[in-house]
Design an enzyme around this catalytic site. Structure first.
Site, PDB file in Angstrom:
ATOM      1  N   ARG A  47       0.818  -1.213   0.000  1.00  0.00           N
ATOM      2  CA  ARG A  47       0.000   0.000   0.000  1.00  0.00           C
ATOM      3  C   ARG A  47       0.863   1.280   0.000  1.00  0.00           C
ATOM      4  O   ARG A  47       0.502   2.272  -0.614  1.00  0.00           O
ATOM      5  CB  ARG A  47      -0.883  -0.030   1.254  1.00  0.00           C
ATOM      6  CG  ARG A  47      -1.947   1.015   1.270  1.00  0.00           C
ATOM      7  CD  ARG A  47      -2.520   1.122   2.661  1.00  0.00           C
ATOM      8  NE  ARG A  47      -3.338  -0.037   2.995  1.00  0.00           N
ATOM      9  CZ  ARG A  47      -4.661  -0.039   2.881  1.00  0.00           C
ATOM     10  NH1 ARG A  47      -5.290   1.023   2.451  1.00  0.00           N
ATOM     11  NH2 ARG A  47      -5.348  -1.095   3.221  1.00  0.00           N
ATOM     12  N   LYS A 154       4.287 -18.716   6.017  1.00  0.00           N
ATOM     13  CA  LYS A 154       3.640 -19.213   7.223  1.00  0.00           C
ATOM     14  C   LYS A 154       3.172 -18.027   8.063  1.00  0.00           C
ATOM     15  O   LYS A 154       3.704 -16.941   7.859  1.00  0.00           O
ATOM     16  CB  LYS A 154       4.585 -20.136   7.998  1.00  0.00           C
ATOM     17  CG  LYS A 154       5.748 -19.410   8.693  1.00  0.00           C
ATOM     18  CD  LYS A 154       6.477 -20.330   9.616  1.00  0.00           C
ATOM     19  CE  LYS A 154       5.972 -20.240  11.024  1.00  0.00           C
ATOM     20  NZ  LYS A 154       6.693 -19.298  11.892  1.00  0.00           N
ATOM     21  N   ASP A 183       8.078 -23.429   4.246  1.00  0.00           N
ATOM     22  CA  ASP A 183       8.531 -23.710   5.603  1.00  0.00           C
ATOM     23  C   ASP A 183      10.041 -23.585   5.500  1.00  0.00           C
ATOM     24  O   ASP A 183      10.713 -24.464   4.949  1.00  0.00           O
ATOM     25  CB  ASP A 183       8.133 -25.123   6.047  1.00  0.00           C
ATOM     26  CG  ASP A 183       8.500 -25.352   7.499  1.00  0.00           C
ATOM     27  OD1 ASP A 183       9.649 -25.058   7.874  1.00  0.00           O
ATOM     28  OD2 ASP A 183       7.641 -25.825   8.267  1.00  0.00           O
ATOM     29  N   HIS A 184      10.585 -22.485   5.996  1.00  0.00           N
ATOM     30  CA  HIS A 184      11.977 -22.197   5.631  1.00  0.00           C
ATOM     31  C   HIS A 184      12.958 -23.219   6.222  1.00  0.00           C
ATOM     32  O   HIS A 184      14.082 -23.328   5.753  1.00  0.00           O
ATOM     33  CB  HIS A 184      12.361 -20.748   5.948  1.00  0.00           C
ATOM     34  CG  HIS A 184      12.692 -20.490   7.381  1.00  0.00           C
ATOM     35  ND1 HIS A 184      11.750 -20.259   8.326  1.00  0.00           N
ATOM     36  CD2 HIS A 184      13.885 -20.417   8.030  1.00  0.00           C
ATOM     37  CE1 HIS A 184      12.329 -20.065   9.492  1.00  0.00           C
ATOM     38  NE2 HIS A 184      13.636 -20.157   9.346  1.00  0.00           N
ATOM     39  N   GLU A 222      16.337 -20.840  20.742  1.00  0.00           N
ATOM     40  CA  GLU A 222      16.780 -19.490  20.367  1.00  0.00           C
ATOM     41  C   GLU A 222      17.168 -18.757  21.634  1.00  0.00           C
ATOM     42  O   GLU A 222      16.516 -18.927  22.673  1.00  0.00           O
ATOM     43  CB  GLU A 222      15.650 -18.731  19.686  1.00  0.00           C
ATOM     44  CG  GLU A 222      15.271 -19.305  18.346  1.00  0.00           C
ATOM     45  CD  GLU A 222      14.152 -18.505  17.715  1.00  0.00           C
ATOM     46  OE1 GLU A 222      14.456 -17.575  16.965  1.00  0.00           O
ATOM     47  OE2 GLU A 222      12.984 -18.792  17.993  1.00  0.00           O
ATOM     48  N   HIS A 246       7.984 -26.078  11.618  1.00  0.00           N
ATOM     49  CA  HIS A 246       9.409 -26.380  11.459  1.00  0.00           C
ATOM     50  C   HIS A 246       9.803 -27.706  12.108  1.00  0.00           C
ATOM     51  O   HIS A 246      10.464 -28.546  11.498  1.00  0.00           O
ATOM     52  CB  HIS A 246      10.272 -25.270  12.077  1.00  0.00           C
ATOM     53  CG  HIS A 246       9.977 -23.903  11.526  1.00  0.00           C
ATOM     54  ND1 HIS A 246       9.584 -23.703  10.234  1.00  0.00           N
ATOM     55  CD2 HIS A 246      10.030 -22.662  12.086  1.00  0.00           C
ATOM     56  CE1 HIS A 246       9.401 -22.403  10.026  1.00  0.00           C
ATOM     57  NE2 HIS A 246       9.657 -21.752  11.141  1.00  0.00           N
ATOM     58  N   LYS A 346      12.114 -19.778  23.183  1.00  0.00           N
ATOM     59  CA  LYS A 346      12.840 -18.507  23.083  1.00  0.00           C
ATOM     60  C   LYS A 346      13.498 -18.235  24.426  1.00  0.00           C
ATOM     61  O   LYS A 346      13.086 -18.766  25.447  1.00  0.00           O
ATOM     62  CB  LYS A 346      11.874 -17.381  22.735  1.00  0.00           C
ATOM     63  CG  LYS A 346      11.174 -17.597  21.396  1.00  0.00           C
ATOM     64  CD  LYS A 346      11.037 -16.317  20.623  1.00  0.00           C
ATOM     65  CE  LYS A 346      10.314 -16.522  19.300  1.00  0.00           C
ATOM     66  NZ  LYS A 346      11.197 -16.745  18.152  1.00  0.00           N
TER      67      LYS A 346
HETATM   68  C1  BG6 Z   1      10.221 -18.279  12.263  1.00  0.00           C
HETATM   69  C2  BG6 Z   1       9.507 -17.925  13.536  1.00  0.00           C
HETATM   70  O1  BG6 Z   1       9.400 -19.053  11.437  1.00  0.00           O
HETATM   71  O2  BG6 Z   1      11.400 -19.004  12.574  1.00  0.00           O
HETATM   72  C3  BG6 Z   1      10.423 -17.127  14.456  1.00  0.00           C
HETATM   73  O3  BG6 Z   1       8.337 -17.190  13.243  1.00  0.00           O
HETATM   74  C4  BG6 Z   1      11.720 -17.839  14.677  1.00  0.00           C
HETATM   75  O4  BG6 Z   1       9.790 -16.850  15.694  1.00  0.00           O
HETATM   76  C5  BG6 Z   1      12.333 -18.276  13.363  1.00  0.00           C
HETATM   77  O5  BG6 Z   1      12.592 -16.939  15.346  1.00  0.00           O
HETATM   78  C6  BG6 Z   1      13.533 -19.168  13.584  1.00  0.00           C
HETATM   79  O6  BG6 Z   1      14.169 -19.385  12.365  1.00  0.00           O
HETATM   80  P1  BG6 Z   1      15.740 -19.711  12.322  1.00  0.00           P
HETATM   81  O7  BG6 Z   1      15.993 -19.963  10.875  1.00  0.00           O
HETATM   82  O8  BG6 Z   1      16.444 -18.503  12.868  1.00  0.00           O
HETATM   83  O9  BG6 Z   1      15.933 -20.916  13.182  1.00  0.00           O
END
Ligand code: BG6
Length: 508
Positions: A47, A154, A183-184, A222, A246, A346
């Protein structure tokens, strides 16, 4: 492999953080490696009213800050920047897609992209359906004279019902082969290497079953808190944010049967079968199988750290979990009776993701009493950081007698002599450009994963007596999560940040 078909990538949500930190820098990295098609354009859409020039300037800094490849060659950077365009539209206005269509046709003509478009939805999920409908209203979903692909970020749904609804809505406008659910974690080099470790070696697969494996442990920790994302995160929590997608995808790759060929549907069929074999956790069993926790304020290395409820955007009474540890079984021939323990949180002591295969002990304890090693071999597949694989086994301590010590045998990616490891988004974007959906989640698998998670979320919602345990920021989660696994003569591994120094007690 270079993307062979000229194309345009349209990014919805182009003024957002993901575009700036991940999408554009990853496309730049592909450009530096000469993997983009000969004629290529990115059209940023959102936008905010940027001109092409203003958009280019905005993302230039993102590239400099976040690209993996060097950005000091101005000419290389400029060539890439010239491929970027911007079109302000109101994503909710169907008429504005006429403007988008005209812009695409212009770019199409000047760049000879043959009508090949990828639409990347990097927007709040509430807009996914609207975007798909509005694209369809202008026939931008039709694959006549060019491919049309839709990448969906996602979270895919909020629970089973909303995921099913979203699938239905998207499938009304696009065919399954056009939809790429990201889904990375599947784009991470080390996660893909699971397939290669398991199925290109003769030595692991014979042991990869309930005869030899005692339990499987998967951690994604994390050290950071929720930062500025409190508003989003509080509606999501560790279960929806990390476990449903994940971690379950990693479970799928770890537990799947060998596919018959390395091909998208063949691999995804096997992952689906794993999800379908997850033993359901009934609502009344949730408290025994799933531990949820929330970080509380603490002092880490002399620095005061906020608790979750004090973070920006988080309600004072929030019960959203920032930690989940759980135990479950996969009821099939290979895994019958083997517990899987997975956890994610986290504000844990370090950033680490790994899979640990704990093998059973030797049937006869020949060296009992002489052991500095409990007889459980472990195979550790380190996803990040310090990517690698490590096998722990018993070795005779040199000298008299038969004392046994645990030692490490390892491979680390950094030993490959600086070979470039692409980022997850680089890999996934290139795959979508090539039309390869292997590393994207299929609709039925996403639903199967939700089906497993749903009763847990329902129990949490209904039953306030299921505790949300506090854990001080900088610790490995609530102590009861340790008890869940320790109760059975085992414990979670406390991984070091550095794989090479891996031991039970290490510098984090
Ligand atoms: C994301 C989450 O999909 O993955 C985040 O929304 C998270 O909260 C992140 O921090 C973690 O990804 P990576 O690649 O840093 O392990």
């Amino acid at each position: 492999m270079k993307a062979d078909q000229n194309q345009i990538v349209v990014i919805f949500g182009a003024s957002g953080d993901l575009t700036n930190r991940k999408l554009i820098p990853s496309l730049y990295d592909l450009h530096v490696q000469n993997l983009l098609p000969d004629c290529f354009a990115v059209l940023g859409v959102s936008r905010t009213k940027f001109s092409d020039e203003a958009f280019r300037e905005k993302v230039r800094q993102g590239i400099i800050d976040f690209a993996k490849k060097p950005t000091d060659d101005e000419a290389v950077l400029d060539t890439f920047i010239q491929m970027l365009y911007y079109q302000p539209i109101d994503t909710k206005s169907v008429d504005d897609y006429g403007v988008l269509n005209t812009r695409l046709e212009e770019l199409n003509a000047s760049c000879n992209t043959g009508g090949n478009y990828i639409f990347y939805m990097s927007t709040p999920p509430s807009l996914y359906e609207v975007i798909a409908n509005n694209l369809a209203a202008h026939k931008l979903n039709k694959e006549k004279g060019g491919f049309r692909r839709l990448i969906v970020e996602k979270p895919f749904g909020y629970n089973l019902k909303t995921a099913q609804e979203l699938n239905k809505k998207l499938l009304r406008r696009f065919k399954e082969h056009q939809i790429y659910r990201i889904d990375h974690y599947l784009g991470k080099e080390t996660v893909q290497n699971l397939l290669v470790t398991r199925f290109s070696n003769g030595i692991f697969e014979p042991l990869w079953n309930n005869k030899y494996i005692h339990h499987v442990e998967i951690t994604s920790a994390e050290s950071i808190g929720v930062g500025d994302r409190g508003g989003y995160y509080d509606g999501s929590g560790a279960m929806r944010d990390m476990i449903q997608n994940h971690l379950l995808q990693i479970v799928g790759m770890t537990a799947m049967e060998p596919p018959s060929v390395i091909e998208s549907n063949s691999i995804r069929n096997e992952i689906l079968k794993v999800f379908q074999s997850l033993r359901p956790i009934k609502e009344e069993e949730v408290a025994n199988f799933v531990i949820r926790g929330q970080y509380t304020s603490s002092t880490i290395k002399g620095e005061k750290v906020k608790g979750y409820r004090e973070e920006k955007g988080v309600p004072e009474e929030s019960r959203t979990p920032t930690f989940v540890g759980m135990k479950f079984y996969i009821d099939n021939w290979r895994w019958g009776g083997v517990p899987f323990y997975i956890r994610s949180g986290k504000r844990l002591p370090t950033r680490v993701a790994e899979i640990v295969i704990h093998f059973k002990r030797t049937p006869h304890r020949l060296f009992e009493g002489l052991q500095g090693f409990d007889g459980h071999n472990q195979l550790i597949i380190r996803i990040q950081p310090d990517e690698g694989i490590l096998l722990k086994f018993g070795l005779k301590v040199p000298g008299m007698g038969f004392e046994v010590e645990k030692v490490n045998m390892d491979f680390q990616y950094k030993d490959l002599g600086g070979q470039y490891v692409p980022s997850a988004y680089e890999r996934l974007l290139l795959d979508a450009m090539l039309g390869d959906s292997t590393l994207y989640a299929r609709g039925d698998a996403v639903e199967a994963a939700w089906e497993f998670i749903d009763p847990i979320l329902n129990a949490w919602e209904k039953d306030d007596s299921i505790p949300v345990y506090g854990y001080p920021a900088g610790t490995w989660g609530p102590e009861v999560a340790d008890m869940m696994i320790e109760g059975e003569g085992m414990h979670w591994r406390y991984p070091c940040a550095n794989l090479a120094n891996d031991g039970e007690f290490c510098e984090l």
